[in-house]
Design a protein around this motif. Structure first.
Motif, PDB file in Angstrom:
ATOM      1  N   VAL A  93     141.409  84.289  53.471  1.00  0.00           N
ATOM      2  CA  VAL A  93     142.059  82.988  53.264  1.00  0.00           C
ATOM      3  C   VAL A  93     141.722  82.123  54.469  1.00  0.00           C
ATOM      4  CG1 VAL A  93     143.950  83.840  51.839  1.00  0.00           C
ATOM      5  CG2 VAL A  93     144.231  83.784  54.331  1.00  0.00           C
ATOM      6  N   GLY A  94     141.934  80.811  54.349  1.00  0.00           N
ATOM      7  CA  GLY A  94     141.686  79.904  55.464  1.00  0.00           C
ATOM      8  C   GLY A  94     142.789  80.009  56.502  1.00  0.00           C
ATOM      9  N   SER A  95     142.632  79.243  57.566  1.00  0.00           N
ATOM     10  CA  SER A  95     143.591  79.279  58.670  1.00  0.00           C
ATOM     11  C   SER A  95     145.027  79.114  58.171  1.00  0.00           C
ATOM     12  CB  SER A  95     143.259  78.158  59.654  1.00  0.00           C
ATOM     13  OG  SER A  95     144.261  78.123  60.629  1.00  0.00           O
ATOM     14  N   GLN A  96     145.898  80.023  58.619  1.00  0.00           N
ATOM     15  CA  GLN A  96     147.277  80.050  58.109  1.00  0.00           C
ATOM     16  C   GLN A  96     148.266  79.361  59.048  1.00  0.00           C
ATOM     17  OE1 GLN A  96     146.428  84.482  57.379  1.00  0.00           O
ATOM     18  NE2 GLN A  96     148.321  84.164  56.303  1.00  0.00           N
ATOM     19  N   GLU A 192     132.603  83.835  63.587  1.00  0.00           N
ATOM     20  CA  GLU A 192     132.254  82.446  63.903  1.00  0.00           C
ATOM     21  C   GLU A 192     132.472  81.642  62.621  1.00  0.00           C
ATOM     22  OE1 GLU A 192     130.997  79.590  64.962  1.00  0.00           O
ATOM     23  OE2 GLU A 192     131.091  79.874  67.110  1.00  0.00           O
ATOM     24  N   THR A 193     132.118  80.385  62.672  1.00  0.00           N
ATOM     25  CA  THR A 193     132.292  79.561  61.480  1.00  0.00           C
ATOM     26  C   THR A 193     130.975  78.865  61.137  1.00  0.00           C
ATOM     27  OG1 THR A 193     133.258  77.992  63.038  1.00  0.00           O
ATOM     28  CG2 THR A 193     134.775  79.165  61.622  1.00  0.00           C
ATOM     29  N   GLY A 194     129.869  79.494  61.536  1.00  0.00           N
ATOM     30  CA  GLY A 194     128.565  78.958  61.168  1.00  0.00           C
ATOM     31  C   GLY A 194     127.626  78.731  62.356  1.00  0.00           C
ATOM     32  N   GLY A 219     122.425  78.221  59.434  1.00  0.00           N
ATOM     33  CA  GLY A 219     121.493  78.230  58.302  1.00  0.00           C
ATOM     34  C   GLY A 219     122.211  77.928  57.001  1.00  0.00           C
ATOM     35  N   GLY A 220     123.536  78.004  57.022  1.00  0.00           N
ATOM     36  CA  GLY A 220     124.336  77.654  55.834  1.00  0.00           C
ATOM     37  C   GLY A 220     125.148  76.410  56.125  1.00  0.00           C
ATOM     38  N   THR A 221     126.460  76.500  55.907  1.00  0.00           N
ATOM     39  CA  THR A 221     127.335  75.356  56.139  1.00  0.00           C
ATOM     40  C   THR A 221     127.391  75.013  57.624  1.00  0.00           C
ATOM     41  OG1 THR A 221     128.689  76.157  54.299  1.00  0.00           O
ATOM     42  CG2 THR A 221     129.681  74.489  55.746  1.00  0.00           C
ATOM     43  N   SER A 222     127.162  73.731  57.925  1.00  0.00           N
ATOM     44  CA  SER A 222     127.244  73.263  59.313  1.00  0.00           C
ATOM     45  C   SER A 222     128.551  72.510  59.521  1.00  0.00           C
ATOM     46  CB  SER A 222     126.056  72.344  59.635  1.00  0.00           C
ATOM     47  OG  SER A 222     126.339  71.538  60.758  1.00  0.00           O
ATOM     48  N   SER A 270     127.175  86.681  57.679  1.00  0.00           N
ATOM     49  CA  SER A 270     127.509  85.480  56.894  1.00  0.00           C
ATOM     50  C   SER A 270     126.913  84.260  57.561  1.00  0.00           C
ATOM     51  CB  SER A 270     129.025  85.321  56.719  1.00  0.00           C
ATOM     52  OG  SER A 270     129.601  84.762  57.865  1.00  0.00           O
ATOM     53  N   GLY A 271     126.993  83.133  56.842  1.00  0.00           N
ATOM     54  CA  GLY A 271     126.356  81.899  57.288  1.00  0.00           C
ATOM     55  C   GLY A 271     125.048  81.758  56.537  1.00  0.00           C
ATOM     56  N   GLY A 272     125.081  81.045  55.413  1.00  0.00           N
ATOM     57  CA  GLY A 272     123.856  80.799  54.657  1.00  0.00           C
ATOM     58  C   GLY A 272     123.413  81.930  53.755  1.00  0.00           C
ATOM     59  N   ALA A 292     130.312  84.988  52.168  1.00  0.00           N
ATOM     60  CA  ALA A 292     129.818  83.628  51.908  1.00  0.00           C
ATOM     61  C   ALA A 292     130.984  82.739  51.515  1.00  0.00           C
ATOM     62  CB  ALA A 292     128.768  83.647  50.797  1.00  0.00           C
ATOM     63  N   ALA A 293     130.863  81.475  51.874  1.00  0.00           N
ATOM     64  CA  ALA A 293     131.923  80.509  51.562  1.00  0.00           C
ATOM     65  C   ALA A 293     131.410  79.446  50.579  1.00  0.00           C
ATOM     66  CB  ALA A 293     132.428  79.851  52.855  1.00  0.00           C
ATOM     67  N   GLN A 294     130.546  78.581  51.057  1.00  0.00           N
ATOM     68  CA  GLN A 294     130.110  77.425  50.257  1.00  0.00           C
ATOM     69  C   GLN A 294     129.640  77.749  48.835  1.00  0.00           C
ATOM     70  OE1 GLN A 294     126.746  74.033  50.271  1.00  0.00           O
ATOM     71  NE2 GLN A 294     127.195  74.808  52.283  1.00  0.00           N
TER      72      GLN A 294
HETATM   73  C1  LIG Z   1     135.673  74.413  52.826  1.00  0.00           C
HETATM   74  C2  LIG Z   1     135.551  75.443  53.913  1.00  0.00           C
HETATM   75  C3  LIG Z   1     136.667  75.741  54.688  1.00  0.00           C
HETATM   76  C4  LIG Z   1     136.588  76.707  55.695  1.00  0.00           C
HETATM   77  N1  LIG Z   1     137.724  77.028  56.422  1.00  0.00           N
HETATM   78  C5  LIG Z   1     137.684  78.085  57.278  1.00  0.00           C
HETATM   79  C6  LIG Z   1     138.894  78.568  57.888  1.00  0.00           C
HETATM   80  O1  LIG Z   1     139.982  78.027  57.701  1.00  0.00           O
HETATM   81  N2  LIG Z   1     138.798  79.667  58.709  1.00  0.00           N
HETATM   82  C7  LIG Z   1     137.598  80.299  58.937  1.00  0.00           C
HETATM   83  O2  LIG Z   1     137.566  81.319  59.617  1.00  0.00           O
HETATM   84  N3  LIG Z   1     136.454  79.831  58.397  1.00  0.00           N
HETATM   85  C8  LIG Z   1     136.472  78.767  57.569  1.00  0.00           C
HETATM   86  N4  LIG Z   1     135.298  78.339  56.968  1.00  0.00           N
HETATM   87  C9  LIG Z   1     134.000  78.915  57.420  1.00  0.00           C
HETATM   88  C10 LIG Z   1     133.477  80.010  56.502  1.00  0.00           C
HETATM   89  O3  LIG Z   1     134.355  81.115  56.493  1.00  0.00           O
HETATM   90  C11 LIG Z   1     132.056  80.472  56.912  1.00  0.00           C
HETATM   91  O4  LIG Z   1     132.132  81.117  58.169  1.00  0.00           O
HETATM   92  C12 LIG Z   1     131.035  79.336  56.995  1.00  0.00           C
HETATM   93  O5  LIG Z   1     131.297  78.367  55.996  1.00  0.00           O
HETATM   94  C13 LIG Z   1     129.592  79.810  56.836  1.00  0.00           C
HETATM   95  O6  LIG Z   1     129.371  80.399  55.567  1.00  0.00           O
HETATM   96  P1  LIG Z   1     128.590  79.668  54.346  1.00  0.00           P
HETATM   97  O7  LIG Z   1     127.272  79.177  54.894  1.00  0.00           O
HETATM   98  O8  LIG Z   1     128.465  80.716  53.302  1.00  0.00           O
HETATM   99  O9  LIG Z   1     129.472  78.517  53.907  1.00  0.00           O
HETATM  100  C14 LIG Z   1     135.357  77.366  55.946  1.00  0.00           C
HETATM  101  C15 LIG Z   1     134.244  77.060  55.146  1.00  0.00           C
HETATM  102  C16 LIG Z   1     134.313  76.116  54.147  1.00  0.00           C
HETATM  103  C17 LIG Z   1     133.093  75.845  53.321  1.00  0.00           C
END
Ligand SMILES: Cc1cc2nc3c(=O)[nH]c(=O)nc-3n(C[C@H](O)[C@H](O)[C@H](O)COP(=O)(O)O)c2cc1C
Length: 344
Positions: A93-96, A192-194, A219-222, A270-272, A292-294
């Motif tokens: 889940v996202g940040s709580q 990390e978050t990307g 390489g994925g979501t920036s 993860s990341g892309g 993966a997220a996006q």
């Molecule tokens: C809409 C969205 C919201 C996100 N929110 C969080 C978050 O709350 N906490 C977290 O650890 N990562 C968050 N992320 C980061 C993802 O977990 C992941 O590390 C990052 O998007 C790279 O993966 P991707 O290229 O598959 O998107 C979020 C990503 C997206 C797309």
């Protein structure tokens, strides 16, 4: 909606409507499996399942930490949980943090367990909260909220640096993580978050007692892209300058996998990650799981749970294809499959 809820909602909108990918790649294209013309296995016996954290995953896949804390996030989390429950994969889940101060948002997280009793679920807090010292009571509430099997701490210095309102004090982050590891019984995952976790950061995290590292590389979501698009009207240019900042995912994986204490941790790629071949290459480069997220957010937006299932089934076909053509019956064999660095 309060300010934080608005911000979370706009993150989802921007990811769905705009191009927010890194311009540079994950680096997976620099690696190619050596084709095995004599695989000596029956495609029907290929099994990409894995057992980790006392859970059986149908495939080494987790839907990355994404959302919660505004009304629509509740629907998103419910649908992601339904899909993860159907396919028996993990979910973050996202940040709580927000739900700690506003009970109105609790349900957007709690829904996950109502829909999916038995899947692997990761709770989520930010490094900034850990830096400032955490109240044990709050950590307990975060874990209980989703009956978390593991707690993910996200490192997002890049995002905080670009957000005008960002939390930029990361002094004491490793000490804070180390305290957290000692304070709770479930595994602490640092992700990390990307922008990627490299060898030096990984070494410090392993020394701090972290049991899982998710490299979440470039390489994925920036996140620089997302924050740039969110603040464009203010004429700030720093986000565009850092759009491409980070360690590419394949590079981060190789670095962390080579850290001497690597065996003490589980490694998530993860990341892309965008298809089953990226998953297969991640495993061959040393990952235990992928996330993966996006792509999952987009698949959900296009066709609901059905869209998620279609995307997952395509990944499975690709992953199994790579396993077949490298003669790998299971992930243990895939890990040893020959992967060559393309030099040209
Ligand atoms: C809409 C969205 C919201 C996100 N929110 C969080 C978050 O709350 N906490 C977290 O650890 N990562 C968050 N992320 C980061 C993802 O977990 C992941 O590390 C990052 O998007 C790279 O993966 P991707 O290229 O598959 O998107 C979020 C990503 C997206 C797309």
């Amino acid at each position: 909606m309060d300010q934080t809820a608005k911000r979370k909602s706009s993150h989802v909108d921007i990811v769905l409507k705009e191009k927010v990918d890194y311009i540079k790649s994950t680096g997976f294209e620099k690696y190619e499996f050596v084709h095995n013309a004599l695989p000596e296995i029956d495609y029907a016996e290929i099994d990409p399942s894995v057992e980790l954290f006392s859970h059986k995953f149908t495939a080494p896949i987790i839907v990355s930490s994404m959302t919660g804390g505004f009304k629509r996030a509740g629907y998103i989390n419910a649908a992601l949980a339904e899909f993860c429950n159907e396919k028996k994969v993990g979910m973050g889940v996202g940040s709580q943090r927000q739900a700690l101060s506003n009970d109105g948002y609790l349900e957007t997280f709690k829904v996950v367990r109502r829909v999916a009793r038995d899947i692997f679920v990761m709770g989520n807090i930010g490094a900034a909260q850990v830096v400032n010292g955490f109240a044990m009571d709050n950590v307990r509430r975060i874990v209980d909220m989703v009956e978390a099997d593991a707690l993910a701490v996200h490192l997002n210095a890049l995002q905080e640096m670009i957000q005008p309102e960002g939390d930029r004090n990361f002094r004491g982050v490793v000490a804070g993580i180390s305290q957290l590891v000692k304070a709770i019984k479930i595994p602490v995952i640092v992700k990390e978050t990307g922008a990627g976790i490299g060898a030096d950061a990984a070494r410090k995290l392993i020394e701090a007692g972290v049991s899982v590292i998710d490299v979440s590389g470039a390489g994925g979501t920036s996140w620089a892209a997302i924050e740039t698009l969110r603040h464009e009207e203010e004429g700030r240019r720093v986000g565009r300058k850092f759009w491409n900042w980070g360690i590419p995912t394949a590079e981060a994986l190789v670095q962390v996998n080579a850290v001497p204490m690597r065996k003490k941790i589980k490694l998530i790629s993860s990341g892309g990650i965008r298809d089953g071949i990226d998953v297969a290459k991640s495993i061959a480069l040393g990952a235990d799981l992928c996330a993966a997220a996006q792509p999952f957010l987009k698949a959900l937006n296009e066709d609901g749970v059905n869209g998620l299932v279609k995307e997952f089934d395509a990944w499975m076909e690709e992953l199994k294809g790579a396993m077949f053509l490298t003669g790998s019956k299971n992930l243990r064999q895939l890990r040893k499959a020959k992967l060559e660095k393309v030099t040209a």
